[in-house]
Design an enzyme around this catalytic site. Structure first.
Site, short mmCIF file in Angstrom:
data_model
loop_
_atom_site.label_atom_id
_atom_site.label_comp_id
_atom_site.label_asym_id
_atom_site.label_seq_id
_atom_site.Cartn_x
_atom_site.Cartn_y
_atom_site.Cartn_z
N CYS A 1 0.81 -1.22 0.00
CA CYS A 1 0.00 0.00 0.00
C CYS A 1 0.84 1.27 0.00
O CYS A 1 0.53 2.24 -0.70
CB CYS A 1 -0.98 0.00 1.17
SG CYS A 1 -0.24 -0.32 2.78
N ASP B 1 -7.62 5.41 -1.31
CA ASP B 1 -7.21 4.18 -0.64
C ASP B 1 -6.47 3.26 -1.61
O ASP B 1 -7.05 2.77 -2.58
CB ASP B 1 -8.46 3.48 -0.10
CG ASP B 1 -8.13 2.42 0.94
OD1 ASP B 1 -7.03 1.85 0.85
OD2 ASP B 1 -8.97 2.16 1.83
N HIS C 1 -5.63 0.24 -1.13
CA HIS C 1 -5.91 -1.16 -0.85
C HIS C 1 -6.95 -1.76 -1.79
O HIS C 1 -7.28 -2.95 -1.68
CB HIS C 1 -6.38 -1.32 0.60
CG HIS C 1 -5.40 -0.79 1.61
ND1 HIS C 1 -5.48 0.49 2.10
CD2 HIS C 1 -4.31 -1.36 2.18
CE1 HIS C 1 -4.49 0.69 2.96
NE2 HIS C 1 -3.76 -0.42 3.02
#
Length: 602
Positions: free
Chosen positions: A435, A559, A561
């Site tokens: 990440c 994000d 992820h």
């Protein structure tokens, strides 16, 4: 005749912040006008009042504008109070009749600035008719998005030219002027036709085919068809305008009419006997026009022709300026929207001359458009990315632009363009460990799109190697699946693209709610995305919505992820890019924020 003047608030703020040091003509106001109103959108600056400088500034300013916009006003500085009684005298004293003729035929906006007053308001804007008489009009400020009430057309075509000179001559410039003049004359003839892509509409100089010419331009969306000639459904048409500019094709009749008794159906060969040197090339036209949605379709042909001729003039200048002996650099047009301005700027660069050798030209552009000279705005990488325009790697650009406001106070957002990097992209499985690498890639993409670097987005292995090269990691780190954090992201930005970072330490996720002023200041003055790492997770902060009085805050989070395909609807609906409250952060985790700083360059 125009009855009102609409002044963009950002134009007024720009002129307020300018330093007016001497009397005279100082520049142009760019806008558009119709029978009911004149819109003042932005300005260009002229450093001196002598006739040659003014003429050059006029020419350069016009070449930068998309079709539909024009030089519709002037900025005049005097030592007398601004107002109707003084405006006519100011114009007569500081603006030549030749310049007025160049702008001529329409009412003229005048921004009359009093030297040393330090004040500027709507009272400083007036409207003059062609006899330099002050017109009764209402001047008001507006924040309206110009493009929201406009249609953007994009004409892309390759125009063949042949530049030839006598073998004993070296006057290529005259030959270029002659050939470009021939092309421009063909644009003004009945031989020039424009076709609106994905429609059956043709625009000639005398008529419109396929639709009634007196209808407004926004009707064109109703005529868009799919590639298999099936009309686009009404539900899809609503989104057509958001998918980028409407394409236009340039059609030139090659069987031109010939004077005399030669039948028009017969091919004609012109045969010149002699020794010649000739260069053939294709000019890659890329012309924008920004037309008010309620403009009549029958006016499009003239607007397109003016815009194409303007770009040809710019390409002619580029060919002459960068010619090396008998070697020519193909000119290329790039579109920019500096600072998210009210419209586009188009500039022509020689294809094979790198950005590093074009700094003086960019500096001149910044000066002309009254833009700050501390950041790149006109490098090739700064070119505007239209909706639907493909990117290398297929990454989504600026997914946050589809989101509503955070709903707390004032928004402070990332400036410019970035690409969204997340797990599983590039056919590489970094799920559960990559990440921070992906957030770093997003940060590097921002610096690429803003023109600070031309280096490619680093791979995971290249990021790891950079940390080994600076001595932060052992050699065994390369090729591993080990995490990195905010400090390592900062090291890599410095090592890979020469960008320094500030690190903000926050002892608890609960304390992030108290960092609103610092984050608002960062996005106001730096405008770069922030990488934040805490616990075992990393995210990218794209902005904050912050209330100075209450201290309430929301964070705009990208994000890394996310593991699926580049589906913007899913990404927004599922919150992979979205506003998060302070409870998004773990109370028991320590956080470091890597806050990249803009280099000072253009």
């Amino acid at each position: 005749m125009a009855a009102s003047v609409l002044v963009q608030e950002r134009l007024l703020n720009l002129l307020r912040g300018a330093s007016w040091k001497h009397k005279g003509f100082h520049g142009f106001i760019v806008g558009r006008q119709n029978e009911s109103a004149v819109e003042a959108l932005f300005s260009t600056y002229c450093g001196a009042s002598d006739e040659k400088v003014v003429t050059d500034t006029t020419r350069r300013s016009q070449q930068l504008l998309p079709g539909g916009l024009e030089l519709c006003g002037v900025i005049v500085v005097t030592d007398t109070e601004a107002g109707p009684a003084n405006t006519r005298a100011a114009v007569q004293a500081h603006i030549s009749n030749k310049l007025l003729e160049t702008l001529g035929g329409k009412p003229l906006i005048v921004c009359h600035v009093q030297l040393g007053s330090g004040q500027l308001s709507t009272n400083n804007f007036l409207l003059l008719d062609t006899d330099q008489e002050v017109l009764d009009c209402q001047v008001s400020l507006t924040r309206d998005d110009v493009l929201a009430s406009s249609m953007v057309f994009r004409l892309q075509a390759h125009v063949p030219i042949t530049v030839s000179i006598d073998s004993s001559s070296k006057d290529w410039q005259q030959a270029i002027n002659c050939e470009m003049g021939r092309v421009c004359r063909s644009l003004q003839s009945p031989a020039c036709v424009y076709s609106v892509k994905n429609t059956r509409i043709l625009l000639t100089s005398s008529e419109v085919k396929g639709v009634s010419g007196d209808q407004s331009c926004d009707v064109l969306y109703q005529h868009i068809e799919s590639d298999d000639d099936v009309p686009v459904s009404r539900s899809k048409k609503r989104g057509v305008k958001d998918q980028g500019p409407l394409g236009v094709e340039l059609l030139l009749l090659v069987s031109e009419e010939v004077a005399g008794d030669v039948p028009c159906c017969a091919p004609v060969v012109h045969h010149n006997i002699g020794d010649f040197k000739a260069v053939k090339m294709l000019l890659p036209l890329d012309v924008l026009s920004v037309i008010k949605s309620d403009e009549s379709i029958e006016n499009l042909h003239a607007a397109f022709t003016t815009a194409v001729k303007s770009q040809l003039e710019s390409m002619k200048d580029c060919l002459c300026q960068y010619k090396q002996g008998e070697k020519f650099h193909i000119p290329e047009a790039f579109h920019f929207r500096p600072g998210g301005g009210p419209s586009f700027i188009t500039h022509v660069y020689p294809r094979t001359v790198p950005d590093e050798e074009m700094e003086s030209q960019r500096r001149d552009l910044h000066h002309l458009l009254m833009l700050p000279a501390d950041r790149p705005l006109f490098r090739r990488a700064n070119q505007y990315m239209f909706p639907g325009q493909p990117t290398a790697g297929g990454y989504l650009l600026n997914p946050h632009t589809g989101l509503p406001a955070g709903g707390v106070g004032t928004q402070y957002l990332v400036e410019g363009t970035y690409s969204y990097h997340h797990y599983m992209q590039d056919r590489f499985n970094d799920n559960q460990w990559g990440c921070a690498y992906r957030s770093l890639q997003t940060l590097v993409s921002w610096f690429r799109f803003q023109g600070y670097t031309d280096k490619s987005i680093p791979t995971h292995k290249e990021i790891q190697q950079a940390l080994v090269d600076i001595g932060d990691k052992e050699k065994s780190f390369v090729g591993s699946r080990k995490w990195i954090g905010s400090l390592e992201v900062g090291y890599c930005l410095d090592q890979l693209i020469g960008v320094t970072c500030k690190i903000m330490n926050v002892s608890s996720g609960g304390d992030l709610a108290g960092k609103g002023r610092e984050l608002a200041s960062h996005f106001t003055h730096q405008g770069t995305p922030i990488m934040i790492g805490g616990g075992v997770l990393a995210h990218t902060i794209l902005g904050v919505d912050f209330d100075e009085v209450t201290g309430n805050i929301r964070f705009l989070i990208l994000d890394p992820h996310y593991t699926e395909s580049e589906d913007l609807k899913v990404i927004l609906d599922k919150g992979w890019c979205g506003w998060k409250g302070p409870d998004f952060w773990e109370v028991n985790s320590h956080y470091n924020l890597c806050m990249p700083q803009r280099p000072q360059l253009i």
